[in-house]
Motif scaffolding. Structure first.
Motif, short mmCIF file in Angstrom:
data_model
loop_
_atom_site.label_atom_id
_atom_site.label_comp_id
_atom_site.label_asym_id
_atom_site.label_seq_id
_atom_site.Cartn_x
_atom_site.Cartn_y
_atom_site.Cartn_z
N ALA A 59 0.84 -1.21 0.00
CA ALA A 59 0.00 0.00 0.00
C ALA A 59 0.87 1.25 0.00
N GLU A 60 1.93 1.22 0.77
CA GLU A 60 2.81 2.39 0.82
C GLU A 60 3.54 2.59 -0.51
N GLN A 61 3.96 1.49 -1.14
CA GLN A 61 4.63 1.61 -2.44
C GLN A 61 3.66 2.15 -3.50
N ALA A 62 2.44 1.62 -3.52
CA ALA A 62 1.45 2.09 -4.49
C ALA A 62 1.13 3.56 -4.27
N THR A 63 1.00 3.96 -3.01
CA THR A 63 0.69 5.36 -2.71
C THR A 63 1.82 6.28 -3.17
N ARG A 64 3.06 5.86 -2.93
CA ARG A 64 4.19 6.69 -3.36
C ARG A 64 4.19 6.86 -4.88
N GLN A 65 3.94 5.77 -5.60
CA GLN A 65 3.93 5.87 -7.07
C GLN A 65 2.79 6.75 -7.56
N TYR A 66 1.62 6.58 -6.96
CA TYR A 66 0.45 7.37 -7.37
C TYR A 66 0.68 8.85 -7.12
N GLU A 67 1.18 9.19 -5.94
CA GLU A 67 1.41 10.60 -5.63
C GLU A 67 2.59 11.15 -6.41
N ALA A 68 3.57 10.31 -6.74
CA ALA A 68 4.66 10.76 -7.60
C ALA A 68 4.14 11.15 -8.98
N ALA A 69 3.13 10.41 -9.46
CA ALA A 69 2.53 10.77 -10.75
C ALA A 69 1.87 12.14 -10.67
N ARG A 70 1.24 12.44 -9.55
CA ARG A 70 0.64 13.77 -9.39
C ARG A 70 1.72 14.85 -9.43
N ASP A 71 2.83 14.60 -8.77
CA ASP A 71 3.94 15.57 -8.80
C ASP A 71 4.45 15.78 -10.23
N LYS A 72 4.51 14.70 -10.99
CA LYS A 72 4.98 14.81 -12.38
C LYS A 72 4.03 15.66 -13.22
N VAL A 73 2.73 15.43 -13.05
CA VAL A 73 1.74 16.23 -13.77
C VAL A 73 1.89 17.70 -13.40
N GLN A 80 0.66 23.72 -8.89
CA GLN A 80 0.92 23.18 -7.57
C GLN A 80 0.27 21.80 -7.48
N ARG A 81 0.84 20.90 -6.69
CA ARG A 81 0.31 19.54 -6.65
C ARG A 81 -1.12 19.51 -6.12
N GLU A 82 -1.48 20.47 -5.23
CA GLU A 82 -2.84 20.52 -4.70
C GLU A 82 -3.86 20.87 -5.77
N GLU A 83 -3.37 21.40 -6.89
CA GLU A 83 -4.26 21.83 -7.96
C GLU A 83 -4.50 20.75 -9.01
N VAL A 84 -3.91 19.58 -8.82
CA VAL A 84 -3.99 18.49 -9.79
C VAL A 84 -4.93 17.42 -9.27
N ILE A 85 -6.04 17.23 -9.96
CA ILE A 85 -7.04 16.23 -9.60
C ILE A 85 -7.07 15.18 -10.69
N PHE A 86 -6.94 13.93 -10.31
CA PHE A 86 -7.04 12.85 -11.28
C PHE A 86 -8.51 12.54 -11.57
N THR A 87 -8.83 12.39 -12.85
CA THR A 87 -10.17 12.05 -13.31
C THR A 87 -10.07 10.85 -14.24
N ARG A 88 -11.20 10.47 -14.82
CA ARG A 88 -11.18 9.41 -15.83
C ARG A 88 -10.82 9.94 -17.21
N GLY A 89 -10.78 11.26 -17.39
CA GLY A 89 -10.42 11.82 -18.68
C GLY A 89 -10.96 13.22 -18.83
N THR A 90 -10.73 13.81 -19.99
CA THR A 90 -11.17 15.17 -20.28
C THR A 90 -12.67 15.32 -20.09
N THR A 91 -13.43 14.36 -20.57
CA THR A 91 -14.89 14.45 -20.50
C THR A 91 -15.37 14.56 -19.07
N GLU A 92 -14.85 13.71 -18.19
CA GLU A 92 -15.27 13.79 -16.79
C GLU A 92 -14.87 15.12 -16.18
N GLY A 93 -13.67 15.59 -16.50
CA GLY A 93 -13.24 16.88 -15.96
C GLY A 93 -14.17 18.01 -16.36
#
Length: 405
Positions: A59-73, A80-93
């Motif tokens: 769980a900790e490894q998965a969380t680190r990878q997931y949040e690292a992806a947010r940092d990359k975006v 800012q990382r707080e401004e990045v929300i993951f969605t299913r795609g453009t349409t959902e956003g």
């Protein structure tokens, strides 16, 4: 650059009906490099667990990878990382933003969009205007691109939201978002940008665009399907309430009430697209290593070459700007006397993948006086040889069908 890059995309070695694949449908979805495929496989094979919910190692490894992806975006678009929300795609956003707009809009207010919008940036606004009594207003075209005079004339004190594509998925034109956002903010409107067709092809920085919201999909920028990004300015997201409720988006829950988690988690209810976000992070790493300025330069050179060649084909009607300034490598056109689906089918027999149809932009096609069109769209792995094969196939298809007539 081209030969090395093509080696990163195994699907490009495929054959279609006995012919080498020439993939020119990148505006619909891009192909995936090995790095992305391996990142997703590695997660499922070695680190599959839910995020934010466990203290065990997976769980900790998965969380680190997931949040690292947010940092990359965040780094990729200058947020800012707080401004990045993951969605299913453009349409959902876009649907989420329109739903938030429904909390703000009142009868008599206006939402300004353009006639070139994808249905994902049109139908949600139709619905929210119908529900609130607001008016949906369209800006139209001049010389194959947005008519800036018309756009500015339709901005007024009643305009509460402006929503438009950064790049048209049909016309290929680049809208001058920086200028349009400045005008919109002068009348107090929120600015929403659909960056689905730009973020994988141009350097995109939210600060320079000065948009209030920006959305895009992973699968159009060499990442997986099923994941996208909604960016919003922190001060705005802080004010907006969540629209989807459940696990993970809460700070605390009692029998009769709940309070929300901090940004961005209050907008990510339930299990998020974990593997997909990790794959998107790998796609961003890939693009960052190539350098988006180099990606843009390659596609501009190739796009200018293809545009010049298309303009030489007799009977071809091109939609969008006729010069390559202020456009990307997306070209929609028709051939006189031929149905787009017939041409697309003929090209497929030669291994060339293009798109035919209304491209989820029926109001635009109607405005252009067409029911459908062919669309060719370039990516970083396409070559001049791909373009030459396309031009040759189009000429041969014309001769074949006209010969039947």
């Amino acid at each position: 650059m081209e030969a090395r890059i093509r080696q990163d995309f195994p699907i490009l070695d495929s054959q279609i009906k006995g012919e080498p694949l020439i993939y020119l449908d990148n505006a619909a979805t891009s192909q995936k490099p090995v790095r992305v495929i391996q990142a997703i496989t590695d997660y499922y094979q070695r680190r599959n667990a839910n995020v934010h919910r466990g203290v065990h190692t997976l769980a900790e490894q998965a969380t680190r990878q997931y949040e690292a992806a947010r940092d990359k975006v965040a780094a990729f678009i200058g947020a800012q990382r707080e401004e990045v929300i993951f969605t299913r795609g453009t349409t959902e956003g876009l649907n989420l933003i329109a739903a938030w707009a429904g909390r703000v809009l009142q009868a008599g207010d206006e939402v300004l969009i353009t006639v070139m919008e994808h249905h994902a940036n049109l139908i949600p606004w139709q619905e929210v205007c119908r529900q609130t009594g607001a008016k949906l207003v369209y800006a139209y075209l001049k010389d194959g691109r947005l008519d800036l005079v018309d756009f500015r004339a339709k901005l007024n004190s009643r305009t509460k939201f402006v929503s438009l594509a950064h790049v048209s998925n049909v016309l290929g034109c680049i809208n001058p978002v920086e200028e349009l956002a400045s005008w919109a903010h002068q009348v107090g409107a929120y600015v929403v940008v659909d960056a689905a067709q730009s973020v994988g092809h141009l350097p995109v920085q939210v600060a320079s665009l000065d948009c209030d919201f920006l959305v895009f999909s992973g699968h159009k920028m060499y990442g997986p399907t099923g994941v996208g990004v909604l960016y919003g300015k922190k001060e705005i997201l802080t004010k907006f309430p969540p629209l989807v409720f459940g696990g993970e988006m809460i700070a605390s829950v009692s029998e009769q009430e709940a309070s929300w988690a901090d940004l961005p988690y209050k907008f990510e209810a339930g299990t998020p697209p974990i593997a997909e976000a990790i794959g998107l992070g790998a796609a961003i790493d890939y693009l960052a290593d190539l350098d988006m300025a180099r990606v843009e330069a390659h596609e501009r050179e190739l796009g200018a070459y293809l545009l010049a060649a298309l303009k030489q084909i007799e009977g071809l009607t091109l939609y969008g700007p006729t010069e390559f300034q202020q456009r990307v490598g997306v070209f929609s056109f028709n051939l006189a006397g031929l149905h787009p689906h017939d041409v697309a089918t003929a090209l497929d027999y030669q291994g060339i993948a293009v798109r035919a149809g209304h491209h989820c932009a029926q109001p635009l096609l109607t405005y252009l006086g067409q029911g459908s069109a062919l669309r060719v769209s370039l990516a970083l792995y396409n070559t001049k040889e791909d373009c030459q094969a396309l031009i040759k196939a189009l000429e041969e298809t014309k001769e074949f069908f006209h010969g039947l007539g």
